[in-house]
Design a protein around this motif. Structure first.
Motif, PDB file in Angstrom:
ATOM      1  N   GLN A 133       0.813  -1.223   0.000  1.00 39.30           N
ATOM      2  CA  GLN A 133       0.000   0.000   0.000  1.00 39.30           C
ATOM      3  C   GLN A 133       0.846   1.274   0.000  1.00 39.30           C
ATOM      4  O   GLN A 133       0.316   2.361  -0.120  1.00 39.30           O
ATOM      5  N   ARG A 145       0.371   7.035  -4.850  1.00 37.60           N
ATOM      6  CA  ARG A 145      -0.882   6.328  -4.614  1.00 37.60           C
ATOM      7  C   ARG A 145      -2.020   7.333  -4.492  1.00 37.60           C
ATOM      8  O   ARG A 145      -1.816   8.487  -4.092  1.00 37.60           O
ATOM      9  N   ARG A 191      -7.672   5.938  -2.563  1.00 38.26           N
ATOM     10  CA  ARG A 191      -8.154   4.628  -2.118  1.00 38.26           C
ATOM     11  C   ARG A 191      -7.309   4.050  -0.977  1.00 38.26           C
ATOM     12  O   ARG A 191      -7.812   3.379  -0.080  1.00 38.26           O
ATOM     13  N   MET A 192      -6.012   4.325  -1.024  1.00 40.05           N
ATOM     14  CA  MET A 192      -5.128   3.733  -0.006  1.00 40.05           C
ATOM     15  C   MET A 192      -5.373   4.301   1.386  1.00 40.05           C
ATOM     16  O   MET A 192      -4.959   3.728   2.381  1.00 40.05           O
ATOM     17  N   GLU A 206      -8.307   1.780   2.538  1.00 46.52           N
ATOM     18  CA  GLU A 206      -7.994   0.371   2.802  1.00 46.52           C
ATOM     19  C   GLU A 206      -6.906   0.218   3.866  1.00 46.52           C
ATOM     20  O   GLU A 206      -5.973   1.020   3.933  1.00 46.52           O
ATOM     21  N   ASP A 241      -5.201  -3.170   4.415  1.00 41.29           N
ATOM     22  CA  ASP A 241      -5.309  -4.574   4.030  1.00 41.29           C
ATOM     23  C   ASP A 241      -4.765  -5.531   5.087  1.00 41.29           C
ATOM     24  O   ASP A 241      -3.635  -5.397   5.548  1.00 41.29           O
ATOM     25  N   ARG A 286      -6.273  -3.835  -8.019  1.00 37.60           N
ATOM     26  CA  ARG A 286      -6.651  -4.188  -6.644  1.00 37.60           C
ATOM     27  C   ARG A 286      -6.395  -5.682  -6.396  1.00 37.60           C
ATOM     28  O   ARG A 286      -6.072  -6.096  -5.294  1.00 37.60           O
ATOM     29  N   ASP A 316      -4.588   6.069  -9.006  1.00 38.58           N
ATOM     30  CA  ASP A 316      -3.223   6.357  -8.562  1.00 38.58           C
ATOM     31  C   ASP A 316      -2.501   7.069  -9.704  1.00 38.58           C
ATOM     32  O   ASP A 316      -2.839   6.889 -10.872  1.00 38.58           O
ATOM     33  N   THR A 361       2.338   3.569  -9.561  1.00 39.71           N
ATOM     34  CA  THR A 361       2.311   2.413  -8.643  1.00 39.71           C
ATOM     35  C   THR A 361       3.534   1.514  -8.815  1.00 39.71           C
ATOM     36  O   THR A 361       3.504   0.350  -8.443  1.00 39.71           O
ATOM     37  N   ALA A 415       4.715  -0.085  -5.499  1.00 37.09           N
ATOM     38  CA  ALA A 415       3.856  -1.227  -5.131  1.00 37.09           C
ATOM     39  C   ALA A 415       4.099  -2.395  -6.083  1.00 37.09           C
ATOM     40  O   ALA A 415       4.085  -3.556  -5.671  1.00 37.09           O
TER      41      ALA A 415
END
Ligand code: EPS
Length: 387
Positions: free
Chosen positions: A42, A47, A50-51, A54, A56, A133, A337, A340, A343
């Motif tokens: 994450q 980013r 959304r991060m 979440e 995770d 995702r 984003d 990424t 990630a």
């Protein structure tokens, strides 16, 4: 039986699932083993919103008892916290309210080919699964492969070597220790000056409503020689690694070791000469081949690079066509984003670990971890490999 896994889940649906089959009994696990990499995935400058939603975490629903694998399939579930905001649009069951279809496919995404192939009229039916995702589930599966590899003396790391036009200087031969603080860099790059320049380039791109791609490098240390095989095309480990890394969303290129750069060199500058000493056994002074020759590991660190295109969801949408009217239109505008690649490196680690885990299982058998370790010791003795 080899080691294999599958994932399920839509980006804004209730959650993601991973099922991993073929792990031996007896691997010790902690919740932290599972969740550390999910948190690392994450991270990264670039980013989107959304991060922030979440956090995770993988819930184990099968295959582990009192912190040990049972040898049965392991099932993991990751909740999509954002589902709370999408319950009507992504409900598995019919809802009372009106949910508008999406008719504006994004260039560079699965949208258009997906609706054609599956006979759908709502682009959301494709984009929800095509979304990156899904890589959260891959990373969760990868943590189990990493736990197996850890018990076999292997560690898998990654770093970012390029974002947009900024390329990090080529480091000296890297060791495991060099990766201790890589996640402290906001772009997971080992070079401080390049990190700064990458962050600045992402900020400039974001302000211009643009996205950026780049290159990550995955390195596995401690891999025994002779995984994979030269005898059949589908057993060549470089082929399997390329497929696994290329399957990550947004990937457009994969290289092993110096990869595409090797194509422009003369032979004497492209290969790794072989030496032997009492202390090291066989060894190489260079690693241009990225630890793979003839489809087999050589015992030098395994190096795989992945090149990501800029993300195709843009806040300044590209030209497209409305699939209901066939009229020119702007592509779907979604929260997204801007970069990424950091990630992507963590996902690359997971995919490389899963391929290596399968290769070890094929080489050593795999019902029981101690059986695998004994077989590995016997093999290492036979080939006189000095780790
Ligand atoms: C993604 C779009 C963004 C990303 C998503 C991948 O999500 P959203 O559309 O909800 O803002 O953040 O990645 C993740 C959710 C994740 O966990 O990596 C896409 O379109 O691929």
């Amino acid at each position: 039986m080899s080691l294999r896994f599958t994932t399920a889940g839509e980006s804004h649906g209730p959650g993601l699932v991973a099922v991993i089959e073929g792990l031996p009994a007896g691997i010790e696990l902690s919740p932290d083993d599972l969740n550390r990499d999910l948190a690392r995935r994450q991270l990264g400058h670039g980013r989107g919103g959304r991060m922030k939603i979440e956090k995770d975490k993988a819930e184990v629903t099968a295959g582990v008892r009192h912190g040990r694998t049972l040898g049965s399939p392991v099932a993991l579930r990751i909740e999509n916290r954002d589902f709370a905001n999408w319950e009507e649009r992504m409900n598995p069951w019919p809802v009372d309210g009106q949910v508008d279809e999406v008719h504006l496919p994004r260039p560079g995404h699965a949208d258009l080919a997906g609706i054609q192939k599956f006979g759908l009229t709502d682009v959301r039916d494709v984009l929800e699964r095509a979304s990156a995702r899904e890589t959260a589930a891959r990373v969760a599966a990868g943590t189990l492969a990493k736990a197996l590899l850890r018990d076999l003396g292997v560690s898998v790391h990654s770093h970012v070597i390029r974002i947009g036009s900024v390329t990090a200087p080529e480091p000296e031969r890297l060791t495991q220790e060099d990766f201790a603080d890589v996640d402290e860099s906001p772009v997971r790059c080992l070079d401080a000056a390049a990190s700064e320049a990458m962050v600045a380039e992402i900020d400039t791109a974001r302000k211009a409503n643009e996205s950026l791609g780049g290159i990550f490098e995955v390195i596995a240390f401690g891999v025994v020689p002779g995984l994979g095989s030269h005898v059949s095309w589908d057993e060549r480990l470089d082929g399997r690694l390329a497929q696994a890394v290329m399957s990550i969303q947004s990937m457009k290129g994969v290289g092993i070791g110096d990869g595409f750069d090797l194509a422009g060199r003369v032979g004497s500058a492209a290969h790794d000469e072989i030496f032997w000493s009492e202390e090291h056994g066989y060894f190489r002074e260079t690693n241009r081949a990225g630890g793979l020759e003839g489809g087999m590991t050589t015992g030098t660190p395994l190096v795989v690079r992945g090149a990501m295109k800029p993300l195709p969801t843009l806040t300044k949408p590209l030209r497209s066509v409305d699939i209901a009217t066939k009229q020119p239109a702007q592509a779907l505008r979604e929260r997204t984003d801007s970069c990424t690649v950091p990630a992507g490196g963590v996902v690359g680690e997971a995919m490389v670990a899963l391929v290596l885990g399968a290769a070890y299982r094929e080489k050593l058998g795999g019902d029981n971890l101690e059986d695998m370790r004994s077989a590995l010791r016997a093999y290492e003795e036979r080939i006189e490999w000095r780790r």
